[in-house]
Motif scaffolding. Structure first.
Motif, PDB file in Angstrom:
ATOM      1  N   LYS A   7      -6.149  -6.750 -15.951  1.00 27.61           N
ATOM      2  CA  LYS A   7      -5.227  -7.202 -14.924  1.00 27.61           C
ATOM      3  C   LYS A   7      -5.143  -6.228 -13.760  1.00 27.61           C
ATOM      4  CE  LYS A   7      -1.709 -10.204 -14.955  1.00 27.61           C
ATOM      5  NZ  LYS A   7      -0.998 -11.271 -15.413  1.00 27.61           N
ATOM      6  N   GLN A   8      -5.129  -4.942 -14.072  1.00 30.75           N
ATOM      7  CA  GLN A   8      -4.797  -3.999 -13.014  1.00 30.75           C
ATOM      8  C   GLN A   8      -5.869  -3.923 -11.929  1.00 30.75           C
ATOM      9  OE1 GLN A   8      -4.407  -0.332 -15.103  1.00 30.75           O
ATOM     10  NE2 GLN A   8      -6.321   0.461 -14.384  1.00 30.75           N
ATOM     11  N   ILE A  10      -7.438  -6.564 -10.629  1.00 28.87           N
ATOM     12  CA  ILE A  10      -7.599  -7.812  -9.882  1.00 28.87           C
ATOM     13  C   ILE A  10      -7.190  -7.635  -8.424  1.00 28.87           C
ATOM     14  CG2 ILE A  10      -6.785 -10.185  -9.656  1.00 28.87           C
ATOM     15  CD1 ILE A  10      -6.580 -10.284 -12.690  1.00 28.87           C
ATOM     16  N   LEU A  11      -6.029  -7.027  -8.198  1.00 27.52           N
ATOM     17  CA  LEU A  11      -5.563  -6.849  -6.826  1.00 27.52           C
ATOM     18  C   LEU A  11      -6.263  -5.652  -6.187  1.00 27.52           C
ATOM     19  CD1 LEU A  11      -1.745  -7.449  -7.271  1.00 27.52           C
ATOM     20  CD2 LEU A  11      -3.438  -9.017  -6.360  1.00 27.52           C
ATOM     21  N   PRO A  12      -6.547  -5.726  -4.898  1.00 29.28           N
ATOM     22  CA  PRO A  12      -7.236  -4.613  -4.237  1.00 29.28           C
ATOM     23  C   PRO A  12      -6.273  -3.523  -3.794  1.00 29.28           C
ATOM     24  CG  PRO A  12      -6.917  -6.393  -2.689  1.00 29.28           C
ATOM     25  CD  PRO A  12      -6.302  -6.849  -3.990  1.00 29.28           C
ATOM     26  N   GLY A  13      -6.821  -2.394  -3.412  1.00 25.11           N
ATOM     27  CA  GLY A  13      -6.038  -1.359  -2.739  1.00 25.11           C
ATOM     28  C   GLY A  13      -5.390  -0.342  -3.656  1.00 25.11           C
ATOM     29  N   PHE A  14      -5.725  -0.332  -4.945  1.00 18.76           N
ATOM     30  CA  PHE A  14      -5.063   0.616  -5.842  1.00 18.76           C
ATOM     31  C   PHE A  14      -5.376   2.063  -5.434  1.00 18.76           C
ATOM     32  CE2 PHE A  14      -5.196   3.118  -9.868  1.00 18.76           C
ATOM     33  CZ  PHE A  14      -3.833   3.147 -10.094  1.00 18.76           C
ATOM     34  N   THR A  17      -3.842   3.019  -1.827  1.00 12.03           N
ATOM     35  CA  THR A  17      -2.386   3.170  -1.724  1.00 12.03           C
ATOM     36  C   THR A  17      -1.879   4.306  -2.604  1.00 12.03           C
ATOM     37  OG1 THR A  17      -2.127   1.411  -3.357  1.00 12.03           O
ATOM     38  CG2 THR A  17      -1.902   0.793  -1.052  1.00 12.03           C
ATOM     39  N   LEU A  18      -2.416   4.408  -3.823  1.00 12.60           N
ATOM     40  CA  LEU A  18      -1.940   5.490  -4.690  1.00 12.60           C
ATOM     41  C   LEU A  18      -2.376   6.843  -4.126  1.00 12.60           C
ATOM     42  CD1 LEU A  18      -0.383   6.106  -7.290  1.00 12.60           C
ATOM     43  CD2 LEU A  18      -2.565   6.269  -8.461  1.00 12.60           C
ATOM     44  N   TYR A  20      -2.938   7.608  -0.974  1.00  7.46           N
ATOM     45  CA  TYR A  20      -2.115   7.940   0.177  1.00  7.46           C
ATOM     46  C   TYR A  20      -0.708   8.364  -0.259  1.00  7.46           C
ATOM     47  CZ  TYR A  20       0.322   7.693   4.587  1.00  7.46           C
ATOM     48  OH  TYR A  20       1.079   8.009   5.675  1.00  7.46           O
ATOM     49  N   THR A  21      -0.157   7.652  -1.254  1.00  2.61           N
ATOM     50  CA  THR A  21       1.186   7.983  -1.746  1.00  2.61           C
ATOM     51  C   THR A  21       1.233   9.433  -2.229  1.00  2.61           C
ATOM     52  OG1 THR A  21       1.545   5.705  -2.422  1.00  2.61           O
ATOM     53  CG2 THR A  21       2.947   7.359  -3.438  1.00  2.61           C
ATOM     54  N   TYR A  24       0.731  11.968   0.808  1.00  2.00           N
ATOM     55  CA  TYR A  24       1.901  12.077   1.683  1.00  2.00           C
ATOM     56  C   TYR A  24       3.060  12.753   0.953  1.00  2.00           C
ATOM     57  CZ  TYR A  24       5.235  10.298   5.236  1.00  2.00           C
ATOM     58  OH  TYR A  24       6.175  10.169   6.226  1.00  2.00           O
ATOM     59  N   LEU A  25       3.226  12.393  -0.328  1.00  3.65           N
ATOM     60  CA  LEU A  25       4.274  13.005  -1.149  1.00  3.65           C
ATOM     61  C   LEU A  25       4.062  14.515  -1.258  1.00  3.65           C
ATOM     62  CD1 LEU A  25       6.663  12.454  -3.246  1.00  3.65           C
ATOM     63  CD2 LEU A  25       4.895  12.419  -4.984  1.00  3.65           C
ATOM     64  N   ILE A  28       4.649  16.223   2.382  1.00  6.42           N
ATOM     65  CA  ILE A  28       6.013  16.250   2.922  1.00  6.42           C
ATOM     66  C   ILE A  28       7.005  16.857   1.935  1.00  6.42           C
ATOM     67  CG2 ILE A  28       7.908  14.813   3.792  1.00  6.42           C
ATOM     68  CD1 ILE A  28       5.631  14.817   5.699  1.00  6.42           C
TER      69      ILE A  28
END
Lengths: 277, 291
Positions: A7-8, A10-14, A17-18, A20-21, A24-25, A28
């Motif tokens: 399942k994990q 199927i959606l793009p961008g993991f 986004t992770l 970048y998260t 940035y975390l 900052i």
């Protein structure tokens, strides 16, 4: 649901986004906060102890934590009352009052500070009533409590409101039909449901008050040993170029707030168990 | 802090007599609640505007038109214009990664994102001094290259980004969690691209949550005092934001001007609360079962 690994993807961008998260975390929050720890690690133990346990610093802990405790207690009592009234009773202006509860979140602390100092000073709207009775609020530790009460006000109300809303009518009906008086129903049925959230709200208000700066410095009077909060002491040390002193005290406060954060998380888990169980 | 304040505006249901308190108690409790809120919230709010207008409307507008006040307003707008979009992008990315995928350490990541909320504002400013200040890690190098971070605008922006860091993410994570990923998966199966899926499927669903987060983030960005005060250096007309300008005017006993400038922030707070109420109402409409 049985194939989480399939399942994990199927959606793009993991990855993006992770990645970048975390980037940035780190940039900052984590790297700057680690500066505090690393800088203090460079101090000798004796120097650290001298910085964080000198009489003036200890007095500031007492003022800060003491006033925060009293303010959180006031908020626990009146916040619970306000939450109850806002959920259970209908009266003209209820929705405006409800919206107004969030004001301390939205109003900048400096504005809260200068306003409270003005209202509670000897010739202010409230101060002028108290002054003839010998009650001084502004420029005393009591002023610190007032400011901390205001900025902590939303926490108890907002943690309790959804809990009171979710209390099933049947619970109270059962108590009443078994012959409980209204007071008994409240004391033995309703209060135990509300207690964990009340404690969570208390802890949130307390934690917020301990770190507060802007709303307090205008009304506190800022007398060393008497009405000087720890946040102000950090700034005073900074202005005297005592960087290691400021950093050491800041680390103590940071550790204190992490402990409070941990306790709040435990409290929230407990209150979820009580309200759902 | 803010997601706890999502409250439903349901009318108090009619209750049987033995299921509520006697009328006297109800009246008494309501009276105490109204008095408490009035004394600690309404009265100070009214005092801001009363003090601001005490010397007349001409003085009020003159205080806002004065050069240093205008410079402070301009700087505050700039700081918010940089920090809010950056935290918005971060919030969207973090919420997407956390709510659409399973990975180890997720809860720990959420705790780390919340961290700035539990750090005192003064410490939030101090950490940037420790890195960029003259005695800090990068201080000597920056000084040699004549780059100013702290006691200048970049430091103010950094401190503001730090204190407003969790707002958007915190608003979006529970919202997107509750919506699952079925709709996005359906869109992908039907042939939509990744970004197309986000803008056409996800975004419409979280639109009000985004507005809510941005509004709260902006209110804090424009009003932050402690953290900004530590890194600003208080240079009039150059590194003073609106809250710092209020402090300076107040400490100079220029009360009418201080409250005039403060009234701008109080107005911003009222607008924030109004938008918040509207958004809560809209979210309740869109997701009747949300919370």
């Amino acid at each position: 649901m049985n194939f989480p690994l399939q399942k994990q993807r199927i959606l793009p961008g993991f990855g993006t986004t992770l990645g970048y998260t975390i980037f940035y975390l780190s940039l900052i929050v984590l790297i700057p906060l680690s500066a505090l720890v690393i800088n203090t690690a460079g101090m000798s133990w004796d120097a650290f102890l001298a910085a964080v346990a000198s009489p003036r610093v200890v007095a500031s802990y007492r003022v800060t934590f003491g006033a925060a405790f009293i303010a959180a207690l006031i908020n626990a009592v009146f916040g619970a009352l306000v939450a109850w009234v806002l959920v259970r009773y209908d009266f003209p202006g209820r929705r405006i009052m409800d919206a107004l509860v969030d004001l301390p979140f939205a109003l900048p602390t400096a504005v809260v500070g200068i306003t409270l100092a003005t209202v509670y000073s000897a010739n202010g709207w409230i101060g002028s009533f108290l002054e003839p009775h010998g009650i001084k609020i502004a420029y005393t530790p009591a002023g610190i409590v007032v400011a901390m009460t205001v900025i902590g006000l939303p926490f108890v109300v907002r943690t309790l409101q959804p809990v009171i809303e979710d209390i099933e009518k049947e619970t109270e009906e059962a108590a009443a039909s078994l012959g409980a008086s209204r007071w008994q129903t409240f004391r033995y049925v309703l209060f135990p449901i509300m207690a964990p959230s009340l404690l969570t709200g208390f802890a949130l208000a307390f934690a917020r008050a301990v770190g507060e700066y802007g709303s307090i410095i205008f009304i506190a009077g800022n007398m060393p040993m008497v009405s000087e909060i720890t946040s102000l002491l950090i700034i005073t040390k900074l202005e005297q170029y005592d960087y290691s002193g400021a950093t050491a005290i800041a680390l103590v406060m940071l550790v204190a707030s992490f402990i409070m954060l941990l306790m709040i998380n435990l409290l929230q888990r407990w209150s979820r168990k009580v309200t759902e169980g | 802090m803010s997601d706890r304040s999502n409250i439903k505006f349901t009318k108090a249901p009619g209750r049987r007599k033995d299921l509520t308190e006697p009328a006297v108690i109800r009246w008494l409790l309501t009276l105490i609640a109204v008095l408490f809120l009035g004394l600690f919230l309404l009265l100070p709010l009214a005092a801001v505007f009363s003090q601001a207008l005490e010397k007349g409307i001409a003085v009020y507008f003159a205080s806002l038109h004065e050069t240093d006040a205008l410079a402070a307003i301009r700087l505050t707008l700039w700081v918010a214009a940089i920090s809010v979009p950056l935290n918005l992008i971060f919030g969207l990315a973090a919420a997407w990664a956390i709510t659409k995928f399973q990975f180890p350490g997720k809860n720990f990541l959420i705790t780390l994102i919340d961290l700035p909320f539990s750090v005192s504002p003064v410490i939030s400013g101090l950490i940037f001094i420790l890195i960029f200040g003259l005695q800090g890690w990068l201080g000597p190098w920056l000084d040699a290259h004549q780059i100013r971070i702290v006691f200048a605008t970049p430091g103010i922006v950094l401190a503001t980004i730090f204190v407003t860091f969790p707002f958007v993410a915190r608003e979006l994570i529970p919202l997107m969690e509750s919506q699952g990923r079925d709709e996005e998966e359906a869109a992908l199966v039907l042939g939509a691209g990744g970004l197309q899926t986000f803008f056409k499927v996800t975004f419409p669903n979280i639109k009000w949550g985004v507005i809510y987060g941005v509004i709260l983030c902006n209110a804090r960005a424009m009003g932050e005092f402690g953290a900004v005060s530590v890194v600003s250096g208080h240079i009039r007309g150059a590194t003073n934001t609106i809250p710092l300008h209020v402090e300076i005017l107040y400490n100079e006993y220029n009360f009418a001007a201080a409250f005039a400038v403060a009234s701008l922030l109080a107005l911003l707070a009222l607008v924030t609360l109004a938008v918040k109420s509207v958004v809560e109402w809209k979210m309740g409409e869109q997701f009747p079962r949300h919370r």
